[in-house]
Motif scaffolding. Structure first.
Motif, PDB file in Angstrom:
ATOM      1  N   GLN A  65       1.008  -1.156   0.043  1.00 35.38           N
ATOM      2  CA  GLN A  65      -0.406   0.160   0.378  1.00 35.38           C
ATOM      3  C   GLN A  65       1.069   1.139  -0.424  1.00 35.38           C
ATOM      4  N   LEU A  66       1.803   1.426   1.126  1.00 33.32           N
ATOM      5  CA  LEU A  66       2.784   1.977   0.946  1.00 33.32           C
ATOM      6  C   LEU A  66       3.746   2.575  -0.312  1.00 33.32           C
ATOM      7  N   MET A  67       3.778   1.617  -0.943  1.00 33.31           N
ATOM      8  CA  MET A  67       3.958   1.750  -2.598  1.00 33.31           C
ATOM      9  C   MET A  67       3.413   2.138  -3.633  1.00 33.31           C
ATOM     10  N   ALA A  68       2.533   1.850  -3.343  1.00 36.39           N
ATOM     11  CA  ALA A  68       1.287   2.289  -4.385  1.00 36.39           C
ATOM     12  C   ALA A  68       0.630   3.301  -4.122  1.00 36.39           C
ATOM     13  N   ALA A  69       0.663   3.847  -2.827  1.00 41.85           N
ATOM     14  CA  ALA A  69       0.624   5.415  -2.203  1.00 41.85           C
ATOM     15  C   ALA A  69       2.210   5.896  -2.871  1.00 41.85           C
ATOM     16  N   GLY A  70       2.489   5.937  -3.227  1.00 45.92           N
ATOM     17  CA  GLY A  70       3.823   6.844  -3.687  1.00 45.92           C
ATOM     18  C   GLY A  70       3.895   6.669  -5.164  1.00 45.92           C
ATOM     19  N   SER A  71       3.705   5.411  -5.380  1.00 45.22           N
ATOM     20  CA  SER A  71       3.319   5.571  -7.351  1.00 45.22           C
ATOM     21  C   SER A  71       2.363   6.448  -7.317  1.00 45.22           C
ATOM     22  N   ALA A  72       1.095   6.682  -6.707  1.00 45.96           N
ATOM     23  CA  ALA A  72      -0.058   7.821  -7.171  1.00 45.96           C
ATOM     24  C   ALA A  72       0.958   8.952  -7.377  1.00 45.96           C
ATOM     25  N   MET A  73       1.154   9.764  -6.219  1.00 45.17           N
ATOM     26  CA  MET A  73       2.051  10.608  -5.633  1.00 45.17           C
ATOM     27  C   MET A  73       2.744  10.881  -7.030  1.00 45.17           C
TER      28      MET A  73
END
Length: 242
Positions: A65-73
């Motif tokens: 989830q942390l990585m997915a949020a980073g990709s979104a940002m």
């Protein structure tokens, strides 16, 4: 009509919902509406990723989830970055080589740093993540950089920041090129130990300290005293992690 507050709220929501599509959409709408892009990055995308980081620290979410949020940002910021331009007075502070150090694949904070440094007047050369020390030094020489910044998010990769300092010294670049280190486990004590010129606690701190350091090095009082970005209030009231 899309307001600045609405755009920032949507950017935060996009990151916290792990939605790259929503992040790109709000960035495109902000561009079309002529909104403040620096504020959107700091008070929107960065604020969202900070909250995600807190959730991760509390173990409310997992690494995917942390990585997915980073990709979104990153999806949202990547659209904005080419439009940040240079400061209103047209000044450019020189080339700044930035990357995540060899062995480390984290890039969220580094990419925020790169965007804000560009807006502050640096010509940013973003080498990416997990970059070999030799390639970093080569880029500094080849691009005629005035500064180089590396981020390390793991204690096991911090040693490569020391290796870069040593290689810079071997090539006669120390004293000519300002070196900046940052990242979660990195401290001022570590920077002092390895001989780095600047330690940055977060992206906004990086911009402020690098402008000041460059001003001291060149004797340019304007660079040293100038605001860290086109919107000083945004920089002074926000934060992020490397």
């Amino acid at each position: 009509m899309l307001t600045q507050e609405d755009a920032e709220r949507a950017a935060r929501r996009a990151v916290m919902n792990y939605s790259a599509a929503a992040a790109r959409d709000i960035s495109e709408r902000a561009l079309a509406g002529g909104l403040d892009l620096i504020s959107l990055i700091t008070n929107g995308f960065t604020a969202g990723i900070k909250e995600i980081g807190r959730q991760y620290d509390r173990r409310e979410i997992m690494l995917p989830q942390l990585m997915a949020a980073g990709s979104a940002m990153k999806a949202g910021v990547d659209i904005l970055t080419p439009h940040l331009g240079s400061p209103a007075d047209g000044s450019m502070l020189g080339k700044f080589v930035i990357c995540t150090i060899e062995g480390d694949i984290h890039s969220i904070g580094k990419d925020i740093c790169a965007a804000l440094l560009q807006a502050a007047g640096f010509s940013v050369v973003n080498l990416g993540r997990d970059v070999r020390v030799k390639f970093i030094a080569d880029a500094v020489e080849d691009d005629g950089a005035v500064a180089v910044g590396t981020s390390a998010l793991m204690t096991s990769t911090m040693v490569n920041q020391r290796r870069l300092e040593e290689m810079m010294a071997d090539r006669g670049l120390k004293g000519k090129v300002i070196t900046n280190v940052g990242g979660g486990p990195v401290t001022q004590d570590w920077a002092d130990e390895i001989g780095a010129d600047v330690f940055s606690e977060n992206a906004e701190d990086c911009v402020r300290k690098m402008r000041a350091a460059l001003g001291e090095k060149t004797g340019d009082a304007g660079a040293a005293s100038a605001g860290a970005s086109p919107d000083e209030n945004v920089i002074n009231n926000s934060g992020t992690t490397h």
